[in-house]
Write a protein that holds these residues in place. Structure first.
Motif, short mmCIF file in Angstrom:
data_model
loop_
_atom_site.label_atom_id
_atom_site.label_comp_id
_atom_site.label_asym_id
_atom_site.label_seq_id
_atom_site.Cartn_x
_atom_site.Cartn_y
_atom_site.Cartn_z
N ARG A 101 3.20 2.94 3.00
CA ARG A 101 4.65 2.81 3.20
C ARG A 101 5.40 4.08 2.81
O ARG A 101 6.55 4.28 3.19
CB ARG A 101 5.19 1.61 2.43
CG ARG A 101 5.24 1.81 0.94
CD ARG A 101 5.61 0.53 0.17
NE ARG A 101 5.84 0.77 -1.22
CZ ARG A 101 4.90 1.04 -2.14
NH1 ARG A 101 3.64 1.12 -1.80
NH2 ARG A 101 5.23 1.24 -3.40
N LEU A 102 4.73 4.96 2.05
CA LEU A 102 5.36 6.19 1.57
C LEU A 102 5.11 7.39 2.47
O LEU A 102 5.73 8.44 2.29
CB LEU A 102 4.86 6.50 0.16
CG LEU A 102 5.03 5.38 -0.87
CD1 LEU A 102 4.39 5.77 -2.18
CD2 LEU A 102 6.49 5.03 -1.06
N GLU A 113 -11.09 9.15 -3.31
CA GLU A 113 -10.61 8.52 -2.07
C GLU A 113 -10.43 9.57 -0.97
O GLU A 113 -10.74 9.32 0.18
CB GLU A 113 -9.29 7.79 -2.31
CG GLU A 113 -9.43 6.56 -3.17
CD GLU A 113 -8.08 5.94 -3.52
OE1 GLU A 113 -7.12 6.70 -3.77
OE2 GLU A 113 -8.00 4.71 -3.52
N ALA A 125 8.46 10.59 -1.16
CA ALA A 125 7.52 10.05 -2.15
C ALA A 125 6.06 10.23 -1.73
O ALA A 125 5.14 9.86 -2.46
CB ALA A 125 7.80 8.57 -2.38
N ASP A 126 5.83 10.84 -0.58
CA ASP A 126 4.47 11.07 -0.05
C ASP A 126 3.91 12.32 -0.73
O ASP A 126 3.96 13.42 -0.20
CB ASP A 126 4.56 11.26 1.47
CG ASP A 126 3.20 11.35 2.14
OD1 ASP A 126 2.18 11.21 1.45
OD2 ASP A 126 3.18 11.57 3.36
N THR A 127 3.38 12.12 -1.94
CA THR A 127 2.88 13.23 -2.75
C THR A 127 1.40 13.04 -3.08
O THR A 127 0.86 11.93 -3.04
CB THR A 127 3.69 13.35 -4.05
OG1 THR A 127 3.65 12.10 -4.73
CG2 THR A 127 5.13 13.74 -3.76
N ARG A 128 0.75 14.14 -3.40
CA ARG A 128 -0.68 14.20 -3.63
C ARG A 128 -1.16 13.22 -4.71
O ARG A 128 -2.27 12.71 -4.65
CB ARG A 128 -1.05 15.65 -3.98
CG ARG A 128 -2.39 15.91 -4.55
CD ARG A 128 -3.49 15.62 -3.52
NE ARG A 128 -4.78 15.73 -4.13
CZ ARG A 128 -5.41 14.75 -4.77
NH1 ARG A 128 -4.87 13.58 -4.91
NH2 ARG A 128 -6.59 14.95 -5.30
N ASP A 129 -0.34 12.93 -5.69
CA ASP A 129 -0.76 12.08 -6.80
C ASP A 129 -1.00 10.62 -6.39
O ASP A 129 -1.53 9.83 -7.17
CB ASP A 129 0.29 12.12 -7.92
CG ASP A 129 1.63 11.58 -7.46
OD1 ASP A 129 2.19 12.14 -6.49
OD2 ASP A 129 2.14 10.62 -8.07
N LYS A 130 -0.67 10.26 -5.16
CA LYS A 130 -0.84 8.88 -4.71
C LYS A 130 -2.29 8.54 -4.34
O LYS A 130 -2.63 7.39 -4.16
CB LYS A 130 0.05 8.59 -3.49
CG LYS A 130 1.53 8.84 -3.70
CD LYS A 130 2.12 7.96 -4.76
CE LYS A 130 3.61 8.05 -4.86
NZ LYS A 130 4.18 9.29 -5.32
N VAL A 131 -3.14 9.57 -4.21
CA VAL A 131 -4.51 9.35 -3.78
C VAL A 131 -5.48 10.01 -4.75
O VAL A 131 -5.31 11.18 -5.09
CB VAL A 131 -4.75 9.92 -2.36
CG1 VAL A 131 -6.15 9.62 -1.88
CG2 VAL A 131 -3.71 9.37 -1.39
N SER A 188 0.84 -1.21 0.00
CA SER A 188 0.00 0.00 0.00
C SER A 188 0.87 1.25 0.00
O SER A 188 2.03 1.23 0.39
CB SER A 188 -0.95 0.01 1.20
OG SER A 188 -0.31 0.54 2.34
N ASN A 189 0.26 2.35 -0.39
CA ASN A 189 0.98 3.62 -0.40
C ASN A 189 1.27 4.14 1.00
O ASN A 189 2.03 5.10 1.16
CB ASN A 189 0.20 4.67 -1.20
CG ASN A 189 0.36 4.48 -2.68
OD1 ASN A 189 1.33 3.89 -3.14
ND2 ASN A 189 -0.59 4.96 -3.45
#
Length: 92
Positions: free
Chosen positions: A48-49, A64, A54-60, A45-46
């Motif tokens: 982990r970021l 969601e 790498a914790d950026t807005r494009d991950k969600v 899952s994201n």
């Protein structure tokens, strides 16, 4: 937990307190706090970021984020209706 069921989610408390997030500062000061995350037990899952570069807005996806905000608001609204004695029992 009934709020989670109504929204089609499962919810559980994971302890000990994980101090790598802002909620921990509130909890350690005695202020009720929680950290709501998805994918806690999924190594792919994201989650982990979180708190990495790498914790950026494009991950969600926008949907969601909206669903998570609605769910968090519902949890807070339910918590505001809990009798004080019951809420204190949760903290133990």
């Amino acid at each position: 937990m009934k709020t989670a069921e109504v929204h089609g989610h499962s919810l559980r408390c994971v302890r000990p307190l994980m101090v790598n997030s802002d909620h921990a500062n509130f909890a350690l000061a005695g202020i009720p706090a929680f950290r709501l995350v998805a994918g806690f037990d999924d190594p792919a899952s994201n989650l982990r970021l979180v708190l990495t570069s790498a914790d950026t807005r494009d991950k969600v996806a926008q949907a969601e984020l909206a669903a998570a905000a609605d769910f968090a608001a519902a949890i807070v609204c339910e918590a505001c209706e809990v009798p004080k004695a019951e809420a204190q029992a949760w903290r133990s």
